[in-house]
Write an enzyme that holds these catalytic residues in place. Structure first.
Site, short mmCIF file in Angstrom:
data_model
loop_
_atom_site.label_atom_id
_atom_site.label_comp_id
_atom_site.label_asym_id
_atom_site.label_seq_id
_atom_site.Cartn_x
_atom_site.Cartn_y
_atom_site.Cartn_z
N HIS A 194 0.82 -1.21 0.00
CA HIS A 194 0.00 0.00 0.00
C HIS A 194 0.86 1.27 0.00
CE1 HIS A 194 -3.44 -2.57 1.07
NE2 HIS A 194 -2.61 -3.13 1.93
N SER A 239 15.83 21.08 -16.08
CA SER A 239 14.69 21.98 -16.27
C SER A 239 15.14 23.23 -17.00
CB SER A 239 14.10 22.35 -14.90
OG SER A 239 13.25 23.48 -15.01
N LYS A 289 17.22 21.06 -10.92
CA LYS A 289 16.44 19.85 -11.22
C LYS A 289 17.25 18.77 -11.93
CE LYS A 289 12.66 19.19 -10.67
NZ LYS A 289 11.53 19.57 -11.53
N GLU A 330 10.11 8.12 -16.85
CA GLU A 330 8.76 8.66 -17.03
C GLU A 330 8.24 8.37 -18.43
OE1 GLU A 330 9.14 12.38 -13.87
OE2 GLU A 330 9.30 12.76 -16.01
#
Length: 458
Positions: free
Chosen positions: A156, A277, A283, A290
């Site tokens: 979970h 970024s 970043k 992704e």
């Protein structure tokens, strides 16, 4: 330009109709398969006496020239010739004259395109299996280095029990092993020749379908000509297998994205598989992971698209089936690219062992160990569960962990607890003791790794 099938027609379609009807923009990817299928077909026609030796030799020579031109990117495909088959037949006639028109004797575009796709998938599936092995090898390398690296295990997405980090990684090895097996099994349906089935009813020419199948390396032929030209089950099965594989990659990608976040800091992705970024200088984004996660949508979509195309089609061939190729090509390219990326991401990721150690020492994932400890001393597990639950609540209220409790505090909860409990609560001890077959115990994880090595070596 007149159509190769244009004898029946008195009017040519307008250019925009040609463009809508044509598939050459995407089925030119089958150029080598189509040429190889044609060589096998013509060779068989010659052996059966349907073509003379001179005709056979001329056509095979012409097809060889087209192969060289195709390899060099020198075939100017045209939508006026619709598809890869008519384009190549047109080029062949240009190359060797009207004898090239005999290429199509005893076959149809219907069995021709089905043959091309069987050949295409037969090759691509083998390449995909090799790429699966490369991802498994990368997993195995990391697992071998982190058998005794302890990490939080989750259910979970909540801390559950400590596990060997290698054990967590090896779960993906076995997922991919099932994927490999599914592709392996699918070859039984892919490795079948439809060539010679004709449009739907076979042919009156005395062809030898077994011979053309043998020349193309197929292990068997379709027993029913209508089934041969209308079957796309083998593509659906491929798309389903690909969907399962990329789903597994997506799950792994999700974990790598989470693990590399500032909140977790369990791993660091290599710069080569990350991006920055345009506005935030600090970043480091896990973009490759992704992208893999995002590409599941197109692979799943390709599966459902073909299922929908086929669901209401009567036998045998219908033009709807032209929609079978783009999704197949897209899935092949997407899955192969994702597997290549994944092998590199796993191979180069840095595991932050100190952070993992900190994580497992600052949670309650050892609570089950304490419950098992009490149960082993004779307390019914349900009662042990309640005792430990109350101790956890006490810790939460005091902002401490189980290992921070005094022996006196623990013995107030249960007189069965003694000094040994502090060893039991150590995360490494908790992991080491889980020696059930397939468990996270160090020796069991090493057994897994050895079995996995045997699979890869085989």
């Amino acid at each position: 330009m007149s159509k190769l099938w244009g004898g029946r027609f008195s009017q040519s379609p307008e250019e925009w109709v040609d463009e809508f009807n044509a598939s050459i923009d995407f089925d030119q990817q089958l150029v080598m398969e189509d040429l190889e299928g044609s060589v096998a077909h013509v060779t068989m026609l010659g052996e059966c006496g349907i073509l003379t030796k001179k005709e056979t030799d001329e056509i095979i020579h012409g097809l060889s020239v087209l192969k060289e031109k195709a390899a060099d990117g020198k075939l100017p495909f045209s939508v006026q010739n619709e598809d890869i088959h008519l384009n190549l037949e047109h080029f062949l006639i240009q190359e060797i004259g009207q004898v090239g028109g005999k290429l199509h004797t005893g076959r149809s575009r219907n069995d021709q395109v089905a043959t091309d796709m069987h050949l295409y998938l037969k090759r691509r599936v083998l390449e995909i299996q090799e790429l699966i092995r490369s991802v498994q090898s990368a997993i195995l390398k990391q697992a071998g280095e982190h058998v005794e690296t302890i990490a939080p295990g989750y259910t979970h997405l909540q801390r559950a029990q400590p596990v060997s980090f290698a054990h967590h990684l090896m779960a993906y090895f076995w997922m991919l092993e099932r994927d490999y097996g599914r592709f392996e099994d699918s070859m039984k349906r892919i490795d079948v020749s439809p060539l010679g089935a004709g449009a739907l009813a076979g042919t009156t020419f005395p062809i030898n379908r077994q011979r053309s199948a043998e020349l193309l390396g197929f292990s068997s032929i379709y027993e029913n000509s209508m089934d041969a030209v209308s079957d796309r089950d083998f593509i659906i099965e491929f798309l389903a297998n690909a969907s399962m594989t990329i789903m597994h990659l997506s799950r792994f990608a999700e974990e790598m994205i989470i693990w590399s976040s500032q909140e977790f800091q369990f791993i660091e992705m290599a710069d080569a598989f990350s991006t920055g970024s345009s506005i935030m200088p600090q970043k480091k984004n896990p973009d490759m992971a992704e992208l893999v996660r995002g590409k599941t949508g197109r692979v799943f979509g390709n599966l459902f698209s073909l299922l929908t195309v086929l669901k209401g089609l009567p036998l045998a061939y219908n033009k709807d089936m032209q929609e079978d190729k783009e999704g197949m090509f897209d899935t092949v390219h997407t899955l192969m690219g994702s597997l290549k990326i994944f092998a590199g991401m796993i191979d180069t990721m840095k595991v932050k062992t100190e952070r993992l150690s900190q994580a497992v020492n600052e949670d309650f994932s050892n609570a089950t160990e304490l419950a098992d400890y009490l149960a082993a001393k004779g307390l019914p597990f349900r009662e042990a569960h309640e005792v430990v639950g109350k101790l956890v609540l006490t810790c939460i209220q005091q902002n401490i962990y189980l290992k921070d409790l005094s022996l006196k505090d623990m013995q107030e909860a249960s007189s069965l607890i003694d000094e040994e409990v502090f060893t039991v609560l150590e995360p490494s001890e908790a992991v080491k003791r889980r020696e059930s077959e397939g468990g996270t115990g160090f020796s069991q994880v090493r057994n897994q790794i050895e079995k996995a090595k045997t699979i890869l070596e085989a």
